[in-house]
Write an enzyme that holds these catalytic residues in place. Structure first.
Site, mmCIF file in Angstrom:
data_model
loop_
_atom_site.group_PDB
_atom_site.id
_atom_site.type_symbol
_atom_site.label_atom_id
_atom_site.label_comp_id
_atom_site.label_asym_id
_atom_site.label_seq_id
_atom_site.Cartn_x
_atom_site.Cartn_y
_atom_site.Cartn_z
ATOM 1 C CE LYS A 173 33.197 40.080 37.660
ATOM 2 N NZ LYS A 173 34.188 40.311 38.705
ATOM 3 C CG MET B 61 41.155 31.404 41.474
ATOM 4 S SD MET B 61 40.387 30.585 42.895
ATOM 5 C CE MET B 61 40.512 31.856 44.133
ATOM 6 N N GLY B 62 38.023 33.925 38.979
ATOM 7 C CA GLY B 62 37.564 35.240 38.531
ATOM 8 C C GLY B 62 36.080 35.491 38.767
ATOM 9 C CB THR B 63 33.138 33.381 38.200
ATOM 10 O OG1 THR B 63 33.557 33.333 36.841
ATOM 11 C CG2 THR B 63 31.626 33.525 38.246
ATOM 12 C CE LYS C 88 37.183 42.250 50.952
ATOM 13 N NZ LYS C 88 38.187 41.672 50.029
ATOM 14 C CD GLN D 67 43.125 40.074 42.800
ATOM 15 O OE1 GLN D 67 43.692 39.291 43.550
ATOM 16 N NE2 GLN D 67 42.713 41.264 43.204
ATOM 17 N N GLY E 237 36.461 29.259 43.388
ATOM 18 C CA GLY E 237 36.842 30.179 44.468
ATOM 19 C C GLY E 237 36.073 31.480 44.355
ATOM 20 C CB SER F 191 36.856 41.084 34.824
ATOM 21 O OG SER F 191 38.107 41.558 34.449
HETATM 22 P P1 NAD Z 1 42.323 43.203 36.207
HETATM 23 O O1 NAD Z 1 41.441 44.263 35.668
HETATM 24 O O2 NAD Z 1 43.677 43.551 36.704
HETATM 25 O O3 NAD Z 1 42.501 42.051 35.102
HETATM 26 C C1 NAD Z 1 41.387 41.571 34.402
HETATM 27 C C2 NAD Z 1 41.767 40.334 33.615
HETATM 28 O O4 NAD Z 1 40.617 39.856 32.929
HETATM 29 C C3 NAD Z 1 42.814 40.606 32.547
HETATM 30 O O5 NAD Z 1 43.574 39.431 32.357
HETATM 31 C C4 NAD Z 1 41.953 40.894 31.310
HETATM 32 O O6 NAD Z 1 42.655 40.672 30.106
HETATM 33 C C5 NAD Z 1 40.860 39.876 31.516
HETATM 34 N N1 NAD Z 1 39.612 40.217 30.858
HETATM 35 C C6 NAD Z 1 38.931 41.389 30.915
HETATM 36 N N2 NAD Z 1 37.792 41.288 30.224
HETATM 37 C C7 NAD Z 1 37.751 40.044 29.715
HETATM 38 C C8 NAD Z 1 36.823 39.329 28.925
HETATM 39 N N3 NAD Z 1 35.697 39.906 28.492
HETATM 40 N N4 NAD Z 1 37.107 38.040 28.593
HETATM 41 C C9 NAD Z 1 38.247 37.462 29.027
HETATM 42 N N5 NAD Z 1 39.148 38.057 29.784
HETATM 43 C C10 NAD Z 1 38.900 39.342 30.134
HETATM 44 O O7 NAD Z 1 41.453 42.477 37.333
HETATM 45 P P2 NAD Z 1 41.962 41.611 38.562
HETATM 46 O O8 NAD Z 1 42.092 42.498 39.745
HETATM 47 O O9 NAD Z 1 43.086 40.778 38.150
HETATM 48 O O10 NAD Z 1 40.668 40.706 38.838
HETATM 49 C C11 NAD Z 1 40.334 39.643 37.963
HETATM 50 C C12 NAD Z 1 39.023 39.025 38.403
HETATM 51 O O11 NAD Z 1 39.168 38.423 39.682
HETATM 52 C C13 NAD Z 1 37.869 40.017 38.553
HETATM 53 O O12 NAD Z 1 36.729 39.444 37.978
HETATM 54 C C14 NAD Z 1 37.699 40.136 40.061
HETATM 55 O O13 NAD Z 1 36.399 40.487 40.429
HETATM 56 C C15 NAD Z 1 38.049 38.722 40.472
HETATM 57 N N6 NAD Z 1 38.402 38.565 41.894
HETATM 58 C C16 NAD Z 1 37.980 37.436 42.514
HETATM 59 C C17 NAD Z 1 38.293 37.226 43.846
HETATM 60 C C18 NAD Z 1 37.850 35.965 44.532
HETATM 61 O O14 NAD Z 1 37.973 35.876 45.747
HETATM 62 N N7 NAD Z 1 37.392 34.981 43.818
HETATM 63 C C19 NAD Z 1 39.036 38.178 44.551
HETATM 64 C C20 NAD Z 1 39.503 39.316 43.865
HETATM 65 C C21 NAD Z 1 39.176 39.491 42.530
#
Ligand code: NAD
Length: 321
Positions: free
Chosen positions: A226, A219-221, A67, A139, A292, A199
């Site tokens: 992060k 899942m976010g990190t 990808k 997400q 994840g 994020s």
């Molecule tokens: P988004 O921008 O739509 O949403 C971001 C979320 O994080 C919101 O809920 C926001 O309020 C919150 N946020 C932002 N800054 C913050 C902070 N300093 N402290 C706490 N919360 C905070 O983004 P998304 O597309 O929903 O992606 C969210 C995360 O998931 C990103 O970090 C992205 O890289 C990660 N991600 C991980 C995978 C994986 O496979 N693990 C895949 C896709 C995305």
């Protein structure tokens, strides 16, 4: 070569198909039949973009590819398109010939939601009734929708740094006919399953804000630096991941490893639970945590599934290449 454009993905791919594809490839990774290539991620010095590649080879499923894509922070404002952009390329493992090019944006959300869903299916208590969400962005909606199919949940609770985004969670809860309650972080203690998908670069959830018996999918990190949870929570939990090498370097476990609270061999692959070589949850009080990180093989697995579906229903574009 078959091309499946981004616009076709929503009509083709289901949550069930994504779940099956991701579960299968996690199992193949744990049995040594599939492996991920090192991730490349570069700040390209143009448009503040982060661009890179995630690839791998699944010998069992004969899926080879990558990808390519990343994050362009100015897209929405300048071009009216989403900031995350990606495309999956598949190759014939027998010859190296390119076989497919597939839009990767929706697939990324579906495969990421499928990963936490697979973790819930295998690690959450059967009697889990309350799901707690930390994060309410793009997400989070996919995560919640997929997770709700894994147990007989009766209530959704959620916290988000930006409370104005919480209606995103409420919308998905009400689609499923469930009540939604916005809570303070302390209130997340009521959840039997937690998904964190933010994020954030700092720990949000402390170890004592998680009740015994909870399953948490972090899942976010997915990048160095992060962080979503207190490293002490990983020390308290039984930790699982998609790929150990990513978990300790770019996943949630990077912090617990760096502070010496856990060691690399404390982390098990979720695939080994799927394969039955790891017992997974062994008590109702145990906290299980899935880190994840997002692996290339997940992308390839869902892309291969989509190509099959598109070829069957005639929606793939065939080009002589
Ligand atoms: P988004 O921008 O739509 O949403 C971001 C979320 O994080 C919101 O809920 C926001 O309020 C919150 N946020 C932002 N800054 C913050 C902070 N300093 N402290 C706490 N919360 C905070 O983004 P998304 O597309 O929903 O992606 C969210 C995360 O998931 C990103 O970090 C992205 O890289 C990660 N991600 C991980 C995978 C994986 O496979 N693990 C895949 C896709 C995305």
């Amino acid at each position: 070569m078959l091309i499946v454009p981004e616009r076709e993905i929503a009509n083709l791919m289901t949550r069930e198909a994504a779940f099956e594809a991701v579960q299968k490839v996690f199992a193949a990774m744990a049995s040594g039949d599939a492996y991920n290539f090192p991730v490349v991620r570069e700040a390209i010095g143009h448009e503040d973009a982060l661009y890179g590649f995630k690839g791998g080879f699944d010998r069992a499923g004969l899926t080879l590819g990558l990808k390519a894509g990343g994050y362009w922070p100015n897209n929405l404002e300048k071009h009216g398109m989403i900031n995350h952009q990606s495309t999956v390329f598949l190759f014939d493992p027998d010859t190296g010939r390119a076989t497919a090019m597939v839009g990767g944006n929706l697939l990324t959300a579906l495969r990421t939601a499928a990963a936490s869903s697979v973790s819930i299916a295998h690690l959450a208590r059967e009697d889990a009734r309350v799901i707690g969400m930390i994060g309410a962005g793009h997400q989070a909606k996919f995560q919640l929708r997929a997770a709700l199919e894994q147990r007989s949940f009766e209530k959704v609770i959620g916290w988000n740094l930006h409370p104005e985004m919480l209606p995103n969670l409420e919308e998905v809860a009400s689609e499923a006919g469930l009540p939604f309650e916005a809570v303070e972080l302390d209130g997340i203690r009521d959840a039997d399953v937690i998904i964190s998908i933010t994020s954030s670069f700092d720990a949000i959830l402390t170890a004592d804000q998680v009740s015994p018996g909870t399953h948490i999918a972090c899942m976010g990190t997915d990048t160095k630096g992060k962080q979503e949870v207190d490293p002490a929570l990983l020390a308290r939990a039984t930790v699982f991941t998609d790929e150990v090498a990513q978990s300790i370097s770019i996943g949630e476990a990077q912090h617990a490893i760096a502070s010496g609270l856990i060691a690399e061999n404390d982390i098990a692959q979720l695939g080994s639970v799927i394969n039955g070589t790891h017992p997974g949850r062994t008590s109702a009080e145990q906290i299980t945590l899935f880190d994840g990180t997002g692996v290339g093989l997940q992308d390839l697995a869902v892309a291969a599934a989509v190509v099959d579906l598109a070829a069957r229903n005639g929606s793939a574009i065939e080009v002589d290449f």
